[in-house]
Design a protein around this motif. Structure first.
Motif, short mmCIF file in Angstrom:
data_model
loop_
_atom_site.label_atom_id
_atom_site.label_comp_id
_atom_site.label_asym_id
_atom_site.label_seq_id
_atom_site.Cartn_x
_atom_site.Cartn_y
_atom_site.Cartn_z
N PRO A 114 2.39 2.64 -7.76
CA PRO A 114 1.04 3.52 -8.01
C PRO A 114 0.37 2.98 -6.80
N PRO A 115 -0.73 4.04 -6.60
CA PRO A 115 -1.44 3.62 -5.35
C PRO A 115 -2.41 2.58 -4.97
N HIS A 116 -2.81 2.05 -6.25
CA HIS A 116 -3.89 0.81 -6.38
C HIS A 116 -3.01 -0.40 -6.28
N ALA A 117 -1.63 -0.52 -6.70
CA ALA A 117 -0.73 -1.55 -6.74
C ALA A 117 -1.17 -2.64 -7.76
N CYS A 118 -1.78 -2.09 -8.75
CA CYS A 118 -2.02 -2.91 -9.69
C CYS A 118 -1.16 -3.26 -10.90
N ALA A 119 -0.11 -2.57 -10.95
CA ALA A 119 1.22 -2.70 -11.81
C ALA A 119 2.46 -3.03 -10.96
N ALA A 120 3.52 -2.94 -11.77
CA ALA A 120 4.71 -3.12 -10.97
C ALA A 120 4.78 -2.28 -9.79
N VAL A 174 -2.24 0.92 0.68
CA VAL A 174 -2.96 0.49 -0.82
C VAL A 174 -4.25 1.10 -0.85
N SER A 175 -4.56 1.65 -1.99
CA SER A 175 -6.07 2.04 -2.15
C SER A 175 -6.78 0.95 -2.94
N ARG A 176 -8.31 0.58 -2.54
CA ARG A 176 -8.81 -0.45 -3.24
C ARG A 176 -9.32 -0.14 -4.68
N GLY A 177 -9.50 -1.04 -5.47
CA GLY A 177 -9.95 -0.87 -6.72
C GLY A 177 -8.91 -1.40 -7.83
N VAL A 221 -5.78 -10.35 -4.67
CA VAL A 221 -4.49 -11.09 -4.83
C VAL A 221 -3.37 -10.51 -5.75
N GLN A 222 -3.78 -9.84 -6.64
CA GLN A 222 -2.96 -9.08 -7.68
C GLN A 222 -2.17 -8.09 -7.07
N LYS A 223 -2.81 -7.41 -6.20
CA LYS A 223 -2.07 -6.31 -5.27
C LYS A 223 -0.93 -6.89 -4.28
N ALA A 224 -1.48 -7.98 -3.65
CA ALA A 224 -0.70 -8.50 -2.88
C ALA A 224 0.64 -9.11 -3.55
N LEU A 225 0.35 -9.80 -4.57
CA LEU A 225 1.60 -10.12 -5.42
C LEU A 225 2.33 -9.38 -5.82
N ALA A 226 2.09 -8.07 -6.39
CA ALA A 226 2.89 -7.03 -6.71
C ALA A 226 3.55 -6.11 -5.47
N GLY A 241 9.08 -6.13 -2.71
CA GLY A 241 9.69 -6.53 -1.19
C GLY A 241 9.16 -5.90 -0.10
N TYR A 242 7.89 -5.68 -0.11
CA TYR A 242 7.00 -5.20 1.11
C TYR A 242 6.57 -6.58 1.92
N SER A 243 6.57 -6.20 3.02
CA SER A 243 6.29 -7.20 4.32
C SER A 243 4.77 -7.33 4.50
N ALA A 244 4.05 -6.21 4.24
CA ALA A 244 2.52 -6.12 4.73
C ALA A 244 2.06 -4.99 3.68
N MET A 245 0.65 -5.41 3.40
CA MET A 245 -0.26 -4.49 2.80
C MET A 245 -1.45 -4.11 3.56
N ILE A 246 -1.52 -2.84 3.71
CA ILE A 246 -2.94 -2.40 4.53
C ILE A 246 -3.82 -1.75 3.38
N LEU A 247 -4.82 -2.22 3.32
CA LEU A 247 -5.64 -1.89 2.19
C LEU A 247 -6.77 -0.86 2.56
N VAL A 248 -6.75 0.22 2.03
CA VAL A 248 -7.72 1.22 2.43
C VAL A 248 -9.12 0.93 1.77
N ASP A 249 -10.12 1.16 2.20
CA ASP A 249 -11.42 0.60 1.47
C ASP A 249 -11.92 2.01 0.86
N SER A 250 -12.58 2.07 -0.46
CA SER A 250 -13.01 3.09 -1.14
C SER A 250 -14.30 3.65 -1.07
#
Length: 544
Positions: A76-82, A95-98, A103-108, A113-122
């Protein structure tokens, strides 16, 4: 507002200075990560470049390009679940913020298997990703950076317009040009302390010269014989500094909201308008030093409705000050606003150093060591005990996209894009040790007035302040004790208070400085009944 009202607001600002007594580089206000997007099938055709902000989460972003990663929208867009696994082995997720913490987003994402997370501010502005458990967050095998909402829309639009997808590269290029932020803040802080000390010393000399002669009626001397009392810091007040400052710091940390930032901004503006008006008037008078008649005419009071007699220069200075401050409030995010904020802060500091006084070295030995412990605890020790981020650094730097507090001096550092990063120095790092420097200059002036040999405590304390601030920025430069920030009072208190006490001990004058009151009114009375003269005050101070 009268002088007393402006002073009280300045005093309120002093209570707020302690919440930002860490020198640090505020990365959230300037991009340091470059994100370059290219067509997956046509790597020689760059699509766009955006600039982002680093994170305390995951692996450090390299200083040069190390290859590209396939860009995908997180599901999902917020990466707060699997999170669904990426289509390619080496991929970055947008990834969308919120909805959950960083840390939960990064862990998911790492688990998927992702190598990087680019978080978009809301929201407008920028966000610096922090973590409560910094050790665990830093151990994640993922790179993380944030981009603004505007940049995120550009990336999403480019991704939708590219059927074959986009590849992205993340790196943190070396700064463009020399970083002069540290020297600029050093010169501004030392200059404020030097100017405040010089003005306080001059006022001390005038007050001593105005002391009535022996057997004269002090009341007959009128206002000329009275010194401006200002505000004298008591030993109880000095001891309560840590309690008040720590309470305010925690309040700002847990009530991290826009209304609090607006309240503090109002207090800062209200405290600055009178000092800034005085500074503007003094600058005009200095520019007209060869035109005494013009200066006199500008200061010649004229009656105004409701205000009484007001000089033209005073009226114009007040209007210019209020206009400048309101302009700063409306355009705080503009590229030039930092210079206006520095002018406001410098005027407030100089005014504060002229009006707030430490009565003796004993009071300084209560205030400054407690401020030292306060600074070290909230920057270094508190994160070790709690396992989370430094509360002081979070508050001073705006935290994870939190409000910005104005009680700081700013200087731009080289960065990417059009919005530079800001190096900051809390006003408390200037005001608190500056009060001791002012005390030593007032002591030197009093000693000369009493006919004693020159003591030179003032120049030594000022030099100690300059050396301590140099050590602060040297430690920040090499990342001593970590990269988050430096508690400036860790270096400034030993370099000022330590220098003064060591010099006094070497001269066998520590006892004299410890309790001797250099207030002109005390010298007139000699510490005894009212009506005793300045001669007894001379004997009292020389005998202490």
């Amino acid at each position: 507002m009268g002088r007393g009202g402006s002073f009280l607001l300045s005093l309120v600002s002093v209570a707020l200075l302690g919440v930002q007594a860490a020198a640090l580089k505020q990365d959230c206000y300037g991009a340091t990560v470059k994100i370059s997007a290219i067509h997956a099938q046509h790597p020689d055709e760059p699509v766009l470049e955006v600039y982002g902000y680093p994170s305390a989460i995951g692996r450090a972003i390299p200083a040069s390009p190390t290859g590209s990663m396939h860009l995908e929208l997180a599901a999902p867009p917020h990466a707060c679940a699997a999170v669904s696994p990426p289509a390619l082995p080496l991929s970055a997720a947008l990834v969308s913020r919120g909805e959950c913490d960083f840390v939960q987003k990064a862990l998911a994402l790492a688990a998927a298997g992702y190598s990087a997370m680019i978080l978009v501010d809301s929201a407008p502005g920028c966000v610096f990703m922090s973590a409560n458990d910094t050790a665990a967050a830093g151990a994640l095998e993922i790179q993380a950076a944030t981009i603004t909402a505007v940049a995120g829309r550009r990336v999403r639009d480019a991704l939708r317009a590219s059927p074959a997808g986009l590849d992205v590269g993340l790196w943190a290029p070396a700064p463009r040009g020399p970083d002069l932020a540290g020297p600029l803040l050093w010169a501004l802080a030392v200059g404020c302390v030097a100017l405040g000390s010089a003005l306080a010393a001059a006022a001390q000399r005038r007050a001593l010269d105005a002391a009535p002669p022996k057997d004269s009626d002090s009341e007959a001397e009128g206002p000329r014989a009275r010194a401006d009392p200002g505000f004298v810091v008591s030993r109880v007040g000095a001891g309560g500094f840590v309690v008040v400052a720590s309470t305010l710091l925690l309040l700002f940390y847990y009530l991290d909201d826009d209304w609090l930032a607006s309240l503090l901004t109002f207090v800062f503006m209200a405290a600055c308008w009178s000092p800034l008006a005085e500074a503007l008037a003094a600058a005009v008078e200095l520019a007209l030093w060869r035109a005494p008649r013009l200066r006199a005419s500008l200061n010649d009071p004229a009656p105004l409705p409701l205000l009484g007699p007001v000089g033209l220069l005073q009226a114009v200075s007040v209007v210019a000050s209020v206009t400048t401050i309101e302009m700063w409030r409306e355009h705080r995010d503009a590229g030039w606003a930092w210079a206006v904020q520095d002018a406001m802060g410098a005027a407030l500091l100089v005014s504060l150093l002229r009006t707030v006084r430490l009565p003796d070295l004993a009071t300084a030995c209560i205030l400054l060591p407690l401020a030292f412990l306060y600074d070290v605890w909230w920057v270094f020790l508190q994160p070790l005990v709690t396992g989370g981020p430094s509360v002081m650094v979070e508050v001073a730097g705006g935290g994870a996209g939190g409000p910005r507090f104005p009680m700081v001096l700013l200087a731009p550092t080289p960065g990417l894009g059009d919005n530079p990063a800001m190096a900051i120095l809390g006003l408390g790092d200037v005001a608190l040790p500056g009060l001791l420097v002012v005390l030593t200059w007032r002591w030197d002036v009093t000693q000369r007035f009493l006919g004693a040999r020159p003591s030179h405590y003032g120049p030594c304390a000022l030099a100690g302040y300059a050396v301590g601030l140099t050590a602060t920025y040297a430690a920040l430069r090499v990342g001593l004790f970590g990269d988050a920030g430096q508690p400036a009072l860790l270096y400034l208190v030993p370099s000022t208070l330590g220098t003064t006490c060591a010099l006094a001990a070497a001269r066998s004058e520590l006892g004299r400085l410890w309790t001797a009151d250099v207030d002109p009114e005390s010298l007139r009375s000699g510490g005894g009944p009212a009506g005793e003269d300045v001669e007894q005050g001379r004997e009292t101070l020389l005998a202490t």
